[in-house]
Design an enzyme around this catalytic site. Structure first.
Site, PDB file in Angstrom:
ATOM      1  N   LYS A 170     -21.521   4.656  24.881  1.00  0.00           N
ATOM      2  CA  LYS A 170     -21.188   3.571  25.798  1.00  0.00           C
ATOM      3  C   LYS A 170     -22.234   2.451  25.744  1.00  0.00           C
ATOM      4  CE  LYS A 170     -17.325   5.212  27.313  1.00  0.00           C
ATOM      5  NZ  LYS A 170     -16.040   4.546  26.964  1.00  0.00           N
TER       6      LYS A 170
ATOM      7  N   SER B 104      -4.219  10.182  23.968  1.00  0.00           N
ATOM      8  CA  SER B 104      -5.337  10.957  23.429  1.00  0.00           C
ATOM      9  C   SER B 104      -5.261  11.048  21.906  1.00  0.00           C
ATOM     10  CB  SER B 104      -5.376  12.361  24.030  1.00  0.00           C
ATOM     11  OG  SER B 104      -5.555  12.304  25.421  1.00  0.00           O
TER      12      SER B 104
ATOM     13  N   TYR C 220     -22.474  10.756  25.173  1.00  0.00           N
ATOM     14  CA  TYR C 220     -21.574   9.853  25.887  1.00  0.00           C
ATOM     15  C   TYR C 220     -22.285   8.548  26.234  1.00  0.00           C
ATOM     16  CZ  TYR C 220     -18.251   8.184  29.410  1.00  0.00           C
ATOM     17  OH  TYR C 220     -17.361   7.425  30.129  1.00  0.00           O
TER      18      TYR C 220
ATOM     19  N   LEU D 115      -4.830   7.643  19.433  1.00  0.00           N
ATOM     20  CA  LEU D 115      -5.433   6.464  18.833  1.00  0.00           C
ATOM     21  C   LEU D 115      -6.883   6.341  19.279  1.00  0.00           C
ATOM     22  CD1 LEU D 115      -4.831   4.011  17.065  1.00  0.00           C
ATOM     23  CD2 LEU D 115      -4.279   2.738  19.116  1.00  0.00           C
TER      24      LEU D 115
ATOM     25  N   SER E 210     -18.539   2.239  30.678  1.00  0.00           N
ATOM     26  CA  SER E 210     -18.915   3.153  31.757  1.00  0.00           C
ATOM     27  C   SER E 210     -20.219   2.658  32.356  1.00  0.00           C
ATOM     28  CB  SER E 210     -19.099   4.581  31.215  1.00  0.00           C
ATOM     29  OG  SER E 210     -19.751   5.414  32.165  1.00  0.00           O
TER      30      SER E 210
ATOM     31  N   THR F 147     -10.118  11.644  37.060  1.00  0.00           N
ATOM     32  CA  THR F 147      -9.260  11.903  35.904  1.00  0.00           C
ATOM     33  C   THR F 147      -9.651  13.253  35.304  1.00  0.00           C
ATOM     34  OG1 THR F 147     -10.766  10.896  34.291  1.00  0.00           O
ATOM     35  CG2 THR F 147      -9.213   9.422  35.414  1.00  0.00           C
TER      36      THR F 147
END
Length: 259
Positions: free
Chosen positions: A145, A47, A141, A49, A128, A176
């Site tokens: 993507k 969490s 988001y 790079l 995604s 996740t």
């Protein structure tokens, strides 16, 4: 007659099963051989790079100093988002784009010249399904993507002459902490495990599918269930219907938040 038929079919079935097993074995061996002794760089596990593109040039230089080259680059760093467009600060849009788009772009550009000189390398972008379709209240988001998909599609065409492979992976829901760590309209943490995320595919299964796709040098892979996969085609073949369904989804989601 039935006995004769069954005795004739049984060896055929066994033969087909044997061929299928041999085919899967060869696939597995090819997949293992593809990454054996390879230098593989994967972002996102810490969490870190991907959050600050300015630090990536230094990271890429350190990688090349240590190993001399990179065989496979897997751009996996990412952050999700939940919120209404009208309530979302532009700083939140920028934060999501920095991690999901500008980070992978910067790292890829930093490592690409070495791949071109060797005429060898494989660049992977973990995008995604929302890089192909947009869901309401996921604007930042989905936008990041979509940009990722476009960039790596262009890259694939440009580096084909250098024998460099480019693969874009578009997973659906994965079990996740992505939704837990998602940012909201004001930049705070979402902190909720969405039901769809909780019911998503296991990371191990997705990783195995990604590895198999790399071994086959696939260009573009959708790793999603039936409905999200169908939605991709619906967006292209019947956009009017797709937009109505998304508007209905937005109304239901808005209603559930205020009930």
């Amino acid at each position: 007659m039935d006995f004769i038929t069954s005795t004739a079919i049984l060896p055929l079935l066994l033969g087909c099963m044997g061929l299928f097993s041999l085919f899967k074995l060869l696939q597995w061996l090819r997949m293992r051989a593809y990454i054996r002794n390879a230098v593989v760089v994967i972002t996102g596990a810490t969490s870190g790079l991907g959050r600050d593109p300015g630090a990536i040039a230094g990271a890429a230089s350190e990688i090349l100093q240590c190993f001399g080259h990179v065989d496979v680059l897997i751009n996996n760093a990412g952050i999700s988002y939940r919120g209404a467009i009208v309530d979302t600060s532009p700083d939140v849009d920028k934060r999501v784009m920095e991690t999901n788009y500008f980070g992978p772009v910067a790292l890829t550009k930093a490592l690409l010249p070495a791949m071109i000189r060797r005429r060898q390398g494989h660049v992977v972008a973990i995008s995604s399904i929302q890089g192909k379709i947009s869901l309401p209240f996921r604007s930042a988001y989905a936008a990041s993507k979509h940009a990722t998909q476009a960039f790596f599609d262009c890259l694939r065409a440009e580096v084909e002459q250098h024998d460099i492979e480019v693969t874009v992976i578009s997973p659906g829901y994965i079990h996740t902490n992505l939704s837990l760590n998602a940012v909201t309209a004001d930049g705070s943490k979402y902190g909720v495990m969405d039901e769809t995320t909780a019911q998503g595919r296991s990371p191990v299964q997705v990783a195995q599918d990604i590895l198999a796709a790399l071994g086959k040098k696939k260009k573009d892979v959708v790793l999603a269930d039936l409905m999200p996969s169908l939605a991709v085609y619906l967006r292209t073949l019947a956009p009017g219907l797709f937009f109505r369904l998304m508007a209905s989804r937005a109304r239901k989601e808005r209603k559930s938040k205020h009930s």
